[in-house]
Design a protein around this motif. Structure first.
Motif, short mmCIF file in Angstrom:
data_model
loop_
_atom_site.label_atom_id
_atom_site.label_comp_id
_atom_site.label_asym_id
_atom_site.label_seq_id
_atom_site.Cartn_x
_atom_site.Cartn_y
_atom_site.Cartn_z
N ASN A 12 -12.88 2.32 -0.63
CA ASN A 12 -11.66 2.46 0.16
C ASN A 12 -11.02 3.84 -0.05
OD1 ASN A 12 -11.67 -0.78 -0.50
ND2 ASN A 12 -11.02 -0.28 1.58
N TRP A 13 -10.95 4.27 -1.29
CA TRP A 13 -10.37 5.58 -1.56
C TRP A 13 -11.25 6.68 -0.98
CZ3 TRP A 13 -7.93 6.05 -7.10
CH2 TRP A 13 -6.80 5.24 -7.17
N GLU A 15 -10.28 7.19 2.55
CA GLU A 15 -9.03 7.94 2.69
C GLU A 15 -9.24 9.43 2.41
OE1 GLU A 15 -5.19 5.54 1.67
OE2 GLU A 15 -6.73 5.00 0.18
N THR A 35 -2.78 10.41 4.53
CA THR A 35 -4.05 9.74 4.84
C THR A 35 -3.79 8.46 5.63
OG1 THR A 35 -4.11 8.72 2.65
CG2 THR A 35 -5.33 10.75 2.94
N THR A 36 -3.40 7.38 4.95
CA THR A 36 -3.18 6.12 5.64
C THR A 36 -2.01 6.22 6.61
OG1 THR A 36 -4.13 4.85 3.83
CG2 THR A 36 -2.66 3.67 5.30
N TYR A 96 -0.63 -1.85 3.58
CA TYR A 96 -1.95 -2.27 3.09
C TYR A 96 -2.17 -3.78 3.17
CZ TYR A 96 -1.97 2.48 1.31
OH TYR A 96 -1.92 3.84 1.22
#
Length: 159
Positions: free
Chosen positions: A49-50, A53, A82-83, A150
């Motif tokens: 996941n990171w 991003e 990012t998100t 999230y």
């Protein structure tokens, strides 16, 4: 974990920058030819996941992913925007380099970059080390129910 709000006009940012002077690392944005190396390093050392991003942050113009380099080796990273715009993170430091000021140097450089882009505040989404951020820059918990942006996010399954 809570979302935190950081003022980018607090005097604590200059105090934070002073703390970074003892970190013997080079902090700089990721260059496009380094993208796959950095993404793979983040995936191997932190999470898929990171890594996703980080991919987004690197493709921003200018790159919104900073890296820490020690003696030619990647030892940490920090991203912003990012998100969501105005968000700081993800960020991570290799276990062998923790406790040497690398994380603080990355955090400080990221907040300074965000401030120079015109942001007045940064949001640290789903902050892990809340006490660190509170003590470092006076971050405040954003009162909100649920898990914020999230909530319900797909996560890679660990094998």
């Amino acid at each position: 974990m809570a979302d935190l709000l950081v003022s980018l006009y607090t005097d604590r940012l200059s105090d934070l920058e002073k703390q970074t002077r003892h970190a013997d690392v080079l902090i700089r944005p990721v260059l496009p030819p380094e993208m796959q190396l950095v993404v793979d390093w983040v995936r191997d050392n932190f999470s898929t996941n990171w890594a996703s991003e980080v991919s987004v942050a690197i493709t921003r113009q200018p790159s919104a992913c900073l890296i820490a380099i020690d003696d030619g080796n990647l030892v940490g990273f920090a991203c912003y925007d990012t998100t969501a715009r105005g968000f700081f993170g993800p960020t991570g430091v290799h276990p062998d380099s923790r406790g040497k000021g690398v994380g603080i140097a990355l955090f400080s450089a990221s907040l300074q970059a965000m401030k120079s882009m015109g942001y007045a505040y940064a949001i640290i989404g789903d902050a892990g080390p809340v006490d660190f951020y509170v003590n470092a820059v006076g971050a405040m918990t954003i009162p909100a129910e649920g898990k914020g942006i999230y909530q319900g996010m797909l996560r890679a399954k660990k094998t």
